[in-house]
Motif scaffolding. Structure first.
Motif, PDB file in Angstrom:
ATOM      1  N   ASP A  34      11.117 -19.057  24.099  1.00  0.00           N
ATOM      2  CA  ASP A  34      12.554 -19.231  23.902  1.00  0.00           C
ATOM      3  C   ASP A  34      13.366 -17.987  24.235  1.00  0.00           C
ATOM      4  N   VAL A  35      12.729 -16.978  24.816  1.00  0.00           N
ATOM      5  CA  VAL A  35      13.396 -15.733  25.164  1.00  0.00           C
ATOM      6  C   VAL A  35      13.243 -15.526  26.664  1.00  0.00           C
ATOM      7  N   ASN A  42      16.504  -6.124  27.608  1.00  0.00           N
ATOM      8  CA  ASN A  42      17.704  -6.598  26.920  1.00  0.00           C
ATOM      9  C   ASN A  42      17.810  -5.865  25.580  1.00  0.00           C
ATOM     10  N   ARG A  47      22.593 -12.798  24.291  1.00  0.00           N
ATOM     11  CA  ARG A  47      22.072 -14.152  24.479  1.00  0.00           C
ATOM     12  C   ARG A  47      21.739 -14.412  25.929  1.00  0.00           C
ATOM     13  N   ASP A  48      20.687 -15.184  26.141  1.00  0.00           N
ATOM     14  CA  ASP A  48      20.305 -15.593  27.492  1.00  0.00           C
ATOM     15  C   ASP A  48      21.186 -16.750  27.939  1.00  0.00           C
ATOM     16  N   SER A  49      21.197 -16.990  29.241  1.00  0.00           N
ATOM     17  CA  SER A  49      21.885 -18.160  29.773  1.00  0.00           C
ATOM     18  C   SER A  49      21.106 -19.402  29.369  1.00  0.00           C
TER      19      SER A  49
END
Length: 166
Positions: A34-35, A42, A47-49
């Motif tokens: 989930d990362v 980072n 937050r990721d896209s």
């Protein structure tokens, strides 16, 4: 005397299932599913896209590329044709049963190009016997003439021909 008691077997340790991971998008370090980026890539924990954002952007780019190619293809063939075509009378050909006919095609457009021509015998009620030929590249206003071998028709009778550009 009693027999010595056998010690109870100790259960084998349950193997720990490793967490599912994948490579960091930048450096390749293993990160949870989930990362997207590891801690070193980072450091602020931004937050990721979302995957829907990424997929939407790719689909939009592919759609724009297809539309651009369609417009460029249309511009590339604009001005080719129409083509005026005539077929001469059928002449006896080789001894193997083929005939010969002289085809004349004129490019009436403003751009050079080639045409797809369909030759048939107007006396054939179902137009079963048809030959499709491609013309050489014809400059605007120019005419191309060549002899074409055919396996249908009768000597001293004209064939029908229609030509279309791209």
């Amino acid at each position: 005397m009693t027999a010595p008691a056998t010690p109870a077997p100790t259960p084998a340790p349950t193997p720990i299932k490793p967490a599912a991971t994948h490579a960091c998008a930048r450096c390749g370090a293993q990160v949870p599913l989930d990362v997207g980026l590891c801690e070193s890539c980072n450091p602020l924990g931004l937050r990721d896209s979302a995957s829907s954002q990424v997929h939407g952007t790719v689909i939009l780019a592919v759609g724009l590329a297809i539309a651009t190619m369609a417009v460029l293809a249309r511009l590339a063939v604009t001005g080719i044709g129409p083509f005026a075509a005539t077929a001469g009378v059928v002449r006896a050909g080789d001894a193997d049963g083929t005939y010969s006919v002289t085809l004349t095609v004129t490019n009436q457009g403003r751009t050079a190009g080639s045409a797809t021509c369909r030759i048939n015998d107007p006396q054939d009620p179902g137009l079963v016997q048809t030959l499709v030929v491609y013309t050489p590249r014809i400059e605007p206003g120019a005419t191309a003439t060549w002899d074409q071998a055919v396996t249908f028709g009768k000597p001293d009778r004209a064939l029908a021909i229609t030509c279309q550009g791209p």
